[in-house]
Design a protein around this motif. Structure first.
Motif, short mmCIF file in Angstrom:
data_model
loop_
_atom_site.label_atom_id
_atom_site.label_comp_id
_atom_site.label_asym_id
_atom_site.label_seq_id
_atom_site.Cartn_x
_atom_site.Cartn_y
_atom_site.Cartn_z
N ASP A 120 13.03 1.14 6.66
CA ASP A 120 13.99 2.34 7.83
C ASP A 120 12.58 2.61 8.62
O ASP A 120 11.67 3.64 8.95
N ALA A 121 13.38 2.66 9.73
CA ALA A 121 12.44 2.60 11.21
C ALA A 121 13.67 3.45 12.06
O ALA A 121 14.17 3.41 12.42
N MET A 122 12.55 4.77 12.36
CA MET A 122 12.79 5.98 13.25
C MET A 122 12.21 5.86 14.76
O MET A 122 11.27 5.34 14.95
N ALA A 154 8.36 -1.43 13.98
CA ALA A 154 8.15 -1.72 12.52
C ALA A 154 9.39 -2.50 12.05
O ALA A 154 9.32 -3.28 11.59
N TYR A 155 10.85 -2.07 12.67
CA TYR A 155 11.97 -2.74 12.49
C TYR A 155 11.49 -4.37 12.46
O TYR A 155 12.21 -5.06 11.75
N ARG A 158 4.28 5.43 7.63
CA ARG A 158 3.85 5.44 9.14
C ARG A 158 4.14 5.58 9.83
O ARG A 158 5.13 5.77 9.99
N LYS A 159 3.49 7.02 10.38
CA LYS A 159 3.84 7.98 11.84
C LYS A 159 3.51 6.99 12.44
O LYS A 159 2.08 7.29 12.77
N THR A 198 8.25 9.44 16.19
CA THR A 198 8.70 7.91 15.60
C THR A 198 7.44 7.58 13.82
O THR A 198 6.48 8.63 13.72
N ALA A 199 8.39 7.03 13.57
CA ALA A 199 8.12 6.91 11.92
C ALA A 199 8.77 5.55 11.43
O ALA A 199 9.51 4.96 12.04
#
Length: 402
Positions: A363-365, A370-371, A342-343, A348-349
């Motif tokens: 994994d949330a960057m 999302a996390y 999911r971009k 952010t991804a």
């Protein structure tokens, strides 16, 4: 009244001792640590503290006076030399301490580079404790040349700090890709691109043949035949549970000190928690290397010492800070068969791990929403619609209502 002795004054040991006292335990508590300082946070060692952005006192989990004020005997710079489980005693130098309950929170020890390839040269560091961070900090200077061996999170975090300080960084990883043991290819690709954009030279499928230098490291020969000029080396090649005391005492080991769901070892008067302990999780015996697990597991052990008889139910989550990216991980991706990407905008991804239709981890960057959604779904044993996840315009919160 009784006496609880806690061996290991890290996050788990300090949490156990504090929980005992705050939970109403009125016996004696002795917390023993090998380092000469009070219990402190470890994650900032490879980030804020190494950058010089965090003072030593801010590392401490609690003010040093807390322990005496709460009737906890803190013994720093102290090594336990043995455990006599039959007599319920620990040996500290020439002294013997009796216990009613013993808690092992001995943590883990870093793997180091073999002396045969130059691992014993000066300026070859690991990143595990305060002494390591203090020793390497002066070398994080503009124009220095660093070799980082290992492309896991510790190595990548050290690379980020070094690059931000103007160090020329080469990072090598023997596996096919960085983060191969812990993350999907999509996450590896994300962090490879991030580090490359900051000038880090990442070389995958590349090992270290040997380090060179006369007493002090000055160079490195890599498995691809290339030679590097090196001012210092950081070995980020993993850790292993500190089980020597437990093994000598005859306790059962299984990827760490084996415990049951309550935190008891094979000896009913000895408990274990944190990096050193393995415990039942789903259908396996696992060990989690994380601050949240160290705290939660140690506090559960403290409650069980006081008679709670509550099973420890792990809720795995982790984080890593690199440059201006905050990675947050919920769940365990072991056994995943599918990853949904999911971009978002900019950096952010998020990457969502599934086994079939079962959501395992995310994994949330730079994506706290999302996390949090992923964490709540996983802890509630719910899954997520893959089509919704893959559409960046979809509302993640709707997944919680599904």
């Amino acid at each position: 009244m009784g006496h609880v002795v806690v061996i290991g004054a890290g996050q788990a040991g300090a949490s156990c001792a504090a929980k005992l006292r705050s939970g109403g335990y009125d016996g004696d508590i002795t917390l023993i640590g090998a380092e000469p300082v009070p219990p402190y946070q470890r994650p900032p060692l490879s980030k804020a503290y190494l950058m010089g952005d965090m003072a030593l006192e801010r590392l401490f989990l609690r003010p040093e006076a807390y322990y005496a004020e709460n009737g906890i005997t803190l013994r720093t710079d102290t090594t336990v030399t043995g455990i006599d489980a039959a007599a319920r005693e620990v040996h500290v130098g020439g002294e013997t301490l009796g216990y009613d309950h013993l808690v092992l929170t001995t943590g883990s020890v870093p793997n180091r580079l073999p002396a045969a390839i130059g691992g014993d040269l000066q300026n070859v560091f690991a990143v595990r404790d305060l002494a390591d961070a203090d020793a390497m900090a002066p070398y994080f200077r503009e124009g220095a040349n660093a070799l980082i061996v290992g492309g896991g999170y510790i190595g990548l975090e050290a690379a980020a700090v070094a690059a931000k300080n103007g160090v020329h960084v080469t990072l090598i990883e023997m596996a096919d890709r960085i983060l191969q043991r812990v993350a999907a290819p999509q996450t590896s690709d994300y962090f490879r691109a991030l580090h490359s954009a900051h000038g880090v030279d990442i070389r995958e499928q590349t090992g270290l043949e040997r380090l060179t230098g006369d007493g002090r490291v000055t160079g490195a020969v890599l498995s691809d035949g290339s030679e590097l000029k090196v001012d210092f080396v950081i070995a980020g090649v993993g850790i292993r549970p500190a089980t020597a005391l437990a093994d000598a005492a005859g306790l059962a080991l299984d990827n760490g000190i084996r415990t049951d769901a309550f935190g008891r070892t094979s000896d009913p008067h000895i408990w274990a928690a944190g990096d050193c302990a393995s415990f039942p999780f789903r259908d396996a015996q696992i060990r989690l290397e994380s601050v949240p697990n160290a705290i939660d597991q140690a506090e559960q052990v403290a409650e069980n010492i006081m008679g709670a008889e509550k099973e420890y139910v792990a809720k795995p989550w982790f984080w890593s800070d690199q440059y201006d990216v905050k990675l947050q991980i919920a769940g365990l991706n072991t056994g995943y068969t599918d990853v949904v990407a999911r971009k978002g905008e900019g950096q952010t991804a998020s990457f969502w791990y599934f086994r079939g239709d079962q959501l395992l981890a995310v994994d949330a960057m730079n994506d706290p929403r999302a996390y949090m959604v992923g964490k709540r779904l996983i802890e509630a044993d719910k899954t997520a619609d893959k089509t919704v996840l893959a559409d960046p315009s979809s509302d993640l919160k709707a997944l919680m209502r599904a």
